[in-house]
Design a protein around this motif. Structure first.
Motif, PDB file in Angstrom:
ATOM      1  N   ALA A   1     -13.819  16.317 -44.621  1.00  0.00           N
ATOM      2  CA  ALA A   1     -14.317  17.484 -45.349  1.00  0.00           C
ATOM      3  C   ALA A   1     -15.818  17.656 -45.143  1.00  0.00           C
ATOM      4  O   ALA A   1     -16.308  18.774 -44.901  1.00  0.00           O
ATOM      5  CB  ALA A   1     -14.002  17.350 -46.834  1.00  0.00           C
ATOM      6  N   ASN A   2     -16.562  16.561 -45.228  1.00  0.00           N
ATOM      7  CA  ASN A   2     -18.008  16.631 -45.034  1.00  0.00           C
ATOM      8  C   ASN A   2     -18.371  17.115 -43.634  1.00  0.00           C
ATOM      9  O   ASN A   2     -19.231  17.983 -43.445  1.00  0.00           O
ATOM     10  CB  ASN A   2     -18.642  15.257 -45.273  1.00  0.00           C
ATOM     11  CG  ASN A   2     -18.727  14.897 -46.737  1.00  0.00           C
ATOM     12  OD1 ASN A   2     -18.735  15.772 -47.606  1.00  0.00           O
ATOM     13  ND2 ASN A   2     -18.786  13.611 -47.025  1.00  0.00           N
ATOM     14  N   LYS A   3     -17.718  16.530 -42.647  1.00  0.00           N
ATOM     15  CA  LYS A   3     -18.050  16.853 -41.260  1.00  0.00           C
ATOM     16  C   LYS A   3     -17.726  18.311 -40.932  1.00  0.00           C
ATOM     17  O   LYS A   3     -18.525  19.016 -40.301  1.00  0.00           O
ATOM     18  CB  LYS A   3     -17.281  15.914 -40.326  1.00  0.00           C
ATOM     19  CG  LYS A   3     -17.712  15.973 -38.871  1.00  0.00           C
ATOM     20  CD  LYS A   3     -19.080  15.362 -38.667  1.00  0.00           C
ATOM     21  CE  LYS A   3     -19.446  15.294 -37.198  1.00  0.00           C
ATOM     22  NZ  LYS A   3     -20.781  14.710 -36.988  1.00  0.00           N
TER      23      LYS A   3
ATOM     24  N   LEU B   1     -10.879  19.536 -34.394  1.00  0.00           N
ATOM     25  CA  LEU B   1     -10.538  20.673 -35.247  1.00  0.00           C
ATOM     26  C   LEU B   1     -11.575  21.781 -35.142  1.00  0.00           C
ATOM     27  O   LEU B   1     -11.232  22.971 -35.152  1.00  0.00           O
ATOM     28  CB  LEU B   1     -10.403  20.217 -36.700  1.00  0.00           C
ATOM     29  CG  LEU B   1      -9.212  19.293 -37.001  1.00  0.00           C
ATOM     30  CD1 LEU B   1      -9.306  18.735 -38.419  1.00  0.00           C
ATOM     31  CD2 LEU B   1      -7.885  20.011 -36.804  1.00  0.00           C
ATOM     32  N   PHE B   2     -12.831  21.393 -35.032  1.00  0.00           N
ATOM     33  CA  PHE B   2     -13.883  22.415 -34.894  1.00  0.00           C
ATOM     34  C   PHE B   2     -13.787  23.110 -33.553  1.00  0.00           C
ATOM     35  O   PHE B   2     -13.929  24.337 -33.465  1.00  0.00           O
ATOM     36  CB  PHE B   2     -15.251  21.748 -35.062  1.00  0.00           C
ATOM     37  CG  PHE B   2     -16.390  22.723 -34.931  1.00  0.00           C
ATOM     38  CD1 PHE B   2     -16.629  23.661 -35.931  1.00  0.00           C
ATOM     39  CD2 PHE B   2     -17.195  22.733 -33.803  1.00  0.00           C
ATOM     40  CE1 PHE B   2     -17.671  24.582 -35.817  1.00  0.00           C
ATOM     41  CE2 PHE B   2     -18.243  23.637 -33.677  1.00  0.00           C
ATOM     42  CZ  PHE B   2     -18.483  24.573 -34.687  1.00  0.00           C
TER      43      PHE B   2
ATOM     44  N   THR C   1     -11.613   9.664 -37.744  1.00  0.00           N
ATOM     45  CA  THR C   1     -11.751  10.896 -38.519  1.00  0.00           C
ATOM     46  C   THR C   1     -12.856  11.777 -37.957  1.00  0.00           C
ATOM     47  O   THR C   1     -12.716  13.007 -37.879  1.00  0.00           O
ATOM     48  CB  THR C   1     -12.028  10.561 -39.994  1.00  0.00           C
ATOM     49  OG1 THR C   1     -10.969   9.751 -40.506  1.00  0.00           O
ATOM     50  CG2 THR C   1     -12.113  11.825 -40.826  1.00  0.00           C
ATOM     51  N   LEU C   2     -13.962  11.171 -37.553  1.00  0.00           N
ATOM     52  CA  LEU C   2     -15.044  11.940 -36.922  1.00  0.00           C
ATOM     53  C   LEU C   2     -14.564  12.584 -35.626  1.00  0.00           C
ATOM     54  O   LEU C   2     -14.915  13.733 -35.314  1.00  0.00           O
ATOM     55  CB  LEU C   2     -16.246  11.026 -36.655  1.00  0.00           C
ATOM     56  CG  LEU C   2     -16.958  10.490 -37.902  1.00  0.00           C
ATOM     57  CD1 LEU C   2     -17.974   9.414 -37.505  1.00  0.00           C
ATOM     58  CD2 LEU C   2     -17.643  11.609 -38.671  1.00  0.00           C
TER      59      LEU C   2
ATOM     60  N   LEU D   1     -17.164  25.300 -41.524  1.00  0.00           N
ATOM     61  CA  LEU D   1     -15.789  25.666 -41.824  1.00  0.00           C
ATOM     62  C   LEU D   1     -15.554  25.672 -43.334  1.00  0.00           C
ATOM     63  O   LEU D   1     -16.189  24.919 -44.076  1.00  0.00           O
ATOM     64  CB  LEU D   1     -14.804  24.715 -41.143  1.00  0.00           C
ATOM     65  CG  LEU D   1     -14.384  25.098 -39.717  1.00  0.00           C
ATOM     66  CD1 LEU D   1     -15.561  25.042 -38.766  1.00  0.00           C
ATOM     67  CD2 LEU D   1     -13.264  24.179 -39.222  1.00  0.00           C
ATOM     68  N   ASN D   2     -14.631  26.523 -43.760  1.00  0.00           N
ATOM     69  CA  ASN D   2     -14.275  26.660 -45.171  1.00  0.00           C
ATOM     70  C   ASN D   2     -13.124  25.697 -45.474  1.00  0.00           C
ATOM     71  O   ASN D   2     -12.005  25.881 -44.985  1.00  0.00           O
ATOM     72  CB  ASN D   2     -13.864  28.107 -45.451  1.00  0.00           C
ATOM     73  CG  ASN D   2     -13.731  28.392 -46.927  1.00  0.00           C
ATOM     74  OD1 ASN D   2     -14.204  27.612 -47.765  1.00  0.00           O
ATOM     75  ND2 ASN D   2     -13.091  29.500 -47.258  1.00  0.00           N
TER      76      ASN D   2
END
Length: 476
Positions: free
Chosen positions: A32-34, A468-469, A461-462, A40-41
């Motif tokens: 969520a932070n990244k 995802l981005f 996760t990173l 991103l929303n």
């Protein structure tokens, strides 16, 4: 911003999100932070509150079948920050050898290279507030090598990030939001349904969904949705819940060793010897015992090997040798029979409870036996001491049921692979057969190494956040 589903009405959400993350532990909060930092929303849904509660925790109750293990409702925590709320902070990354086990069989094959996860190690260490200077010497020809672990303060993700989550304009955190259903079509989840503990519910729409609920719950929910909807949302023929892994932890015996061995702390077997003997990774921990116990060990050796006993006694008098206890934590093979399964018992939320099938295999026994033999050989060759193993190790008896047992490390079940025959997610953590469902956390691990999983969880996760981005404008 932070909302509590127990205290708000059903109509406060009216936005379609880029990303919906289910689970706010180390993986969920990192993701969520990244992603929010990238603009991103994001909506982050946590099943528990911001504090421990029995009403939430009892949804983790499950059964164990096989070897002795911890009660499933005490092996993890179900509130903001997840299991980092009782994590002891031990950190070590995967090693290069962990991604090169192809010679052991198809189920050992990672679909990515070590370098693809290593590049996130520095950033992950910064998040966990540790130094990125682990001892990994791939060029050594020694049988055993000194290794080190880093100790996070430990970082409690709730405490570290709650203020950032409160003030974020791109992250909406919903507490007491329990995933209970999904809606969509043709391999695509369009909406996720969440309920509070009073049975009030909200519907959340997003472009992509990420399950980050932990090393048991990720399998549990995929199994449940597969049972309800067959192959509507993902490939149900892939081995969901299977190849589950832990790190066996046991006391192997005692030792008389040179003081510098005690000071070194941790050891593992060189990767060249792991390959030679076709075993997996293993870490040894050596703790000093009392002066009295050491004296008794020397007396025992004098009866068996008088000359050695006299030599050790002389070194003991000079404070150059001491007694020690030998502990080990080692890598378990990914075995298809070790699995998370659903039961007919229903949790308070109406979701089937789980049965964890877990047994150590002959391969697991081979790894620890060969590793300790190699470690003892190294001690003798270097004249650093000798081991005295417990009978259960020498005689190949059952593992003791009163020891550490395991590491509370839940890995596998939604593992990464090049194909749906051996894995549940692809190299980008997307569930096979799905257009927009991803998995985060240690359940994606193909193999487990002997390292504690928190640092690699953050690394993976990173990496997922970057993917995802990069694909934010499409669902493929």
């Amino acid at each position: 911003m932070i909302h509590d589903l127990e205290k708000i009405d059903n109509n406060f959400l009216n936005t379609n999100y880029d990303i919906c993350i289910v689970g706010a532990g180390a993986a969920g909060i990192t993701l969520a932070n990244k992603l929010s930092d990238k603009g991103l929303n994001v909506i982050l849904c946590e099943a528990g509150s911001d504090e421990y509660s029995e009403v939430s925790q009892k949804n983790y109750i499950g059964k164990i079948k096989g070897d002795p293990y911890f009660d499933l409702d005490i092996a993890r925590l179900r509130y903001l920050g997840g299991t980092t709320n009782h994590w002891n902070g031990m950190c070590r990354p995967f090693e290069k050898i962990d991604f090169e086990r192809n010679y052991l069989g198809e189920q050992f094959v990672w679909p990515i290279k070590y370098s693809e996860i290593y590049k996130y190690q520095k950033e992950a260490c910064e998040i966990l507030e540790i130094k990125n200077d682990f001892l990994i010497n791939n060029e050594s020809n020694e049988i055993a090598e000194k290794i080190n672990f880093k100790f996070s303060p430990p970082v409690r993700f709730k405490d570290k990030y709650i203020n950032k989550l409160k003030t974020s304009s791109n992250v909406t955190l919903i507490l007491n939001a329990n995933l209970t259903d999904v809606q969509g079509t043709d391999g695509k989840i369009l909406t996720a349904i969440f309920k509070n503990y009073n049975n009030n519910q909200i519907s959340i729409s997003a472009k992509k969904f990420i399950f980050a609920m932990g090393g048991l719950e990720n399998s549990r929910y995929l199994l449940w949705f597969a049972e309800k909807y067959k192959s509507k949302y993902f490939d149900t023929k892939c081995p969901i819940g299977k190849y589950w892994m832990e790190h066996p932890h046991f006391t192997l015996g005692s030792a008389l060793v040179n003081k510098k061995v005690i000071n070194a702390g941790f050891f593992s077997i060189n990767e060249k010897f792991q390959k030679k003997f076709k075993i997996l990774n293993c870490g040894f921990r050596i703790n000093e015992i009392s002066h009295k116990e050491t004296n008794e060990k020397i007396k025992e050796i004098m009866c068996i090997a008088p000359r050695l006993g006299i030599s050790l006694a002389s070194l003991f008098d000079k404070n150059l040798v001491c007694g020690a206890r030998l502990f080990a934590a080692w890598e378990q093979e990914p075995n298809i029979a070790n699995a998370v399964k659903l039961t007919r018992e229903i949790s308070p939320l109406g979701i089937p409870s789980i049965e964890l099938n877990w047994k150590k295999t002959e391969f697991d026994r081979k790894t620890i036996k060969q590793s300790v033999n190699l470690f003892n050989q190294w001690l003798l060759d270097k004249e650093l001491g000798r081991l005295q193993l417990f009978n259960w190790m020498i005689k190949n008896e059952d593992y003791p049921d009163y020891d550490e047992l395991a590491g509370y490390h839940h890995m596998g079940g939604t593992r990464m692979s090049n194909s749906s025959e051996f894995g549940v997610v692809d190299s980008n953590c997307k569930v096979y057969g799905s257009k927009n469902l991803y998995i985060a956390g240690s359940s994606i691990f193909t193999t487990g190494g002997h390292n504690n999983p928190t640092l690699p969880i953050v690394q993976f996760t990173l990496r997922l956040a970057d993917h995802l981005f990069q694909t934010k404008d499409n669902l493929n």
